[in-house]
Design an enzyme around this catalytic site. Structure first.
Site, PDB file in Angstrom:
ATOM      1  CE1 TYR A  69      -3.578   2.497   1.308  1.00 42.48           C
ATOM      2  CE2 TYR A  69      -1.880   3.277   1.931  1.00 42.48           C
ATOM      3  CZ  TYR A  69      -3.078   3.659   1.883  1.00 42.48           C
ATOM      4  OH  TYR A  69      -3.885   4.887   2.299  1.00 42.48           O
ATOM      5  CD  GLU A 120      -5.733   5.110  -0.832  1.00 37.08           C
ATOM      6  OE1 GLU A 120      -6.078   4.899   0.697  1.00 37.08           O
ATOM      7  OE2 GLU A 120      -7.095   3.662  -1.260  1.00 37.08           O
TER       8      GLU A 120
END
Ligand code: GDP
Ligand code: MN
Length: 380
Positions: free
Chosen positions: A101, A190
């Site tokens: 991530y 993101e």
């Protein structure tokens, strides 16, 4: 402005972040054609402006064009958290060895962009932050110094990535993500998951990209990406009329001039025991037409039962605002109760104009607090 995954990935591609080849499809036939063109296994992905698509059945692996068409049929029209799927992104499927991530957003408290990186990707980041906070590496970038390569290395080592090839690829992507963030005036970038394939290639498998609305004039190509259909109709109307509008869930419509005054008006309605229906800032000008525009946006919300119109005249002249309110009442046949508080430049003149016209649904209150109490009462 939130971008769809495929739009965010296009921006990723422009700064060099590796993404899979894919095609947009609006029908199941187009999904089949896309799968045929791409060749091989594909993933059929719902394009909606919300996360958690995988869990909601909006992401499916298809081995053949037949399968892609069938999945497309299932996914189109699916309701994912209130967002109906009308677009699909068909991309070449990736084999996944690891899911990481990486994100970059603003930390408003510190007034700096903030990188977050963890090797525990794929799941929601809030869960990682809650369950294993140590696994989440956070790093601020000084916007005046700009991004420094050592910062990427700190993220990568801090999260415990040991493979040198992975380290190198991720460090590069970290720099490219900062590039994208600055170049496109983003508020959030993101990548979840940022994957490592069994062959050791790192790439962005998903994208969440938010561009600052106030910077869209610098990015006409991104502004074009807006899906007018997906936008909330009230917010679209407000944008069209150049009114700053945020929908809330109460029943007292709030209009003010200037963001600060409007925010305190929202607070005051709450303080008076009521619930604001919205935040509506008509800006510093406060021309009669601006008032009409703001009122037309606020009254388009069926939840609004009373309106609190709070003006402090600086550049804005209260007489002009008063004329605007009267004009709006006539033009729009507005019969909701309106409580008006006018102060500042030409306030007496403004109050006089309102008192002379004296429409039955209009109440003039001398102070903010009294006005708030009255508006709350009238909405009940
Ligand atoms: P989200 O659920 O809205 O965050 O959508 P994502 O794009 O992140 O996809 C959800 C999950 O689907 C990912 O975490 C992956 O596990 C899986 N997925 C997405 N694309 C692929 C792919 O190309 N290959 C494989 N094997 N899985 C994928
Ligand atoms: Mn995701």
């Amino acid at each position: 402005m939130d971008l769809y995954e495929y739009q965010g990935k296009e921006l990723f591609r422009q700064v060099g972040i590796p993404v899979s080849d894919g095609r947009l499809a609006l029908t199941s036939k187009e999904a089949r054609a896309a799968a045929e063109e791409l060749g091989g296994e594909v993933v059929v992905k719902a394009q909606v402006l919300t996360g958690g698509r995988g869990k909601a059945g909006g992401v499916k692996l298809a081995a053949t064009p037949d399968e892609a068409e069938a999945y497309a049929q299932d996914i189109l029209g699916l309701d994912i958290k209130g967002h109906v799927v009308k677009r699909l992104w068909i991309e070449l499927a990736s084999d996944i060895a690891k899911e990481y991530y990486l994100s970059l957003t603003f930390d408003r408290g510190v007034k700096k962009p903030l990188f977050m990186f963890t090797t525990q990707g794929g799941v929601e980041i809030e869960q990682v932050a809650a369950e294993s906070p140590d696994a989440l590496v956070r790093l601020h970038v000084d916007p005046l110094e700009g991004f420094q390569p050592w910062q990427a290395r700190r993220l990568v080592y801090g999260a415990g990535v040991t493979d040198p090839s992975e380290q190198k690829q991720i460090a590069k992507i970290v720099g490219q993500l900062y590039d994208a963030f600055v170049r496109f005036d983003a508020m959030l970038c993101e990548i979840n998951p940022l994957i490592v394939t069994p062959d050791g290639l790192v790439k962005a498998l998903d994208s969440k990209f938010t561009v600052d609305d106030n910077a869209l004039h610098r990015h006409p190509a991104i502004a074009e990406m807006r899906d007018a259909e997906a936008a909330d109709p009230l917010e679209a109307l407000a944008r069209e009329k150049h009114v700053t509008y945020v929908k809330l869930d109460g029943d007292v419509g709030v209009c003010g001039n200037g963001a600060g005054l409007t925010m305190s008006t929202v607070d005051l309605v709450t303080f008076a025991g009521g619930r604001p229906a919205n935040f509506c800032d008509l800006g510093g000008g406060g021309s009669a037409q601006g008032v009409v525009d703001a009122l037309s946006v606020v009254t388009s919300d069926p939840q609004v039962k009373a309106i609190f119109f709070n003006i402090f005249g600086g550049i804005t002249r209260c007489d002009e605002v008063a004329r605007g309110i009267l004009q709006a009442l006539v033009e729009m046949g507005l019969d909701l109760p309106i409580v008006v508080r006018l102060d500042g430049t030409n306030a007496e003149e403004g109050r006089r104009i309102l008192a002379e016209a004296a429409p039955a649904n209009l109440h003039v209150s001398p102070t903010m607090l009294e006005a708030a109490k009255l508006a709350v009462e009238l909405a009940a």
